[in-house]
Design a protein around this motif. Sequence first.
Motif, mmCIF file in Angstrom:
data_model
loop_
_atom_site.group_PDB
_atom_site.id
_atom_site.type_symbol
_atom_site.label_atom_id
_atom_site.label_comp_id
_atom_site.label_asym_id
_atom_site.label_seq_id
_atom_site.Cartn_x
_atom_site.Cartn_y
_atom_site.Cartn_z
ATOM 1 N N LYS A 149 -0.266 2.770 -0.413
ATOM 2 C CA LYS A 149 -1.315 1.646 -0.459
ATOM 3 C C LYS A 149 -2.052 1.507 -1.122
ATOM 4 O O LYS A 149 -3.252 0.512 -1.469
ATOM 5 C CB LYS A 149 -2.940 2.808 0.252
ATOM 6 N N VAL A 197 -2.460 9.184 -6.998
ATOM 7 C CA VAL A 197 -2.680 9.601 -6.335
ATOM 8 C C VAL A 197 -1.740 11.252 -6.031
ATOM 9 O O VAL A 197 -1.230 11.876 -6.867
ATOM 10 C CB VAL A 197 -1.646 9.053 -4.758
ATOM 11 N N ASN A 231 0.235 7.296 0.946
ATOM 12 C CA ASN A 231 -0.613 6.691 0.036
ATOM 13 C C ASN A 231 -0.421 6.361 -1.293
ATOM 14 O O ASN A 231 -1.303 5.192 -2.143
ATOM 15 C CB ASN A 231 -1.407 7.842 -0.542
#
Length: 120
Positions: free
Chosen positions: A90, A58, A87
């Motif tokens: 995710k 990320v 993020n």
Amino acid sequence: MKTTKLLFAMLIVFATIPFVNAQSDKYERITGIKTQTIKVNGVCNMCKARIEKAALTVDGVKSASWNDDAKVLIVKYDLFKKEAVNNVQKKIALAGHDTEMYKAEDNAYQKLHNCCHYRG
């Protein structure tokens, strides 16, 4: 007398807490790095490697360290990348591990090695 000592001790504790928090915020502003703790499910060292690898992909993430005993990922990221923690969660869910905010898809979870299955 004991009540007075206890009251005085509590007063000192409550007076120092804002100072400690202010120092932490000051450190973050100076370094530009923020630290966040995220709950992530996993079992073994293979999980650890997968979780940390996903987090490090990320943008803005400086370091990621997952503790298998506490099931917690400590992420250090660029203070100005506010979406980094979301993020990270995710990406970890896409890799097959449940996080605080996202549950891994069943097909991603099933692709994990058998020793990595953490769901009951």
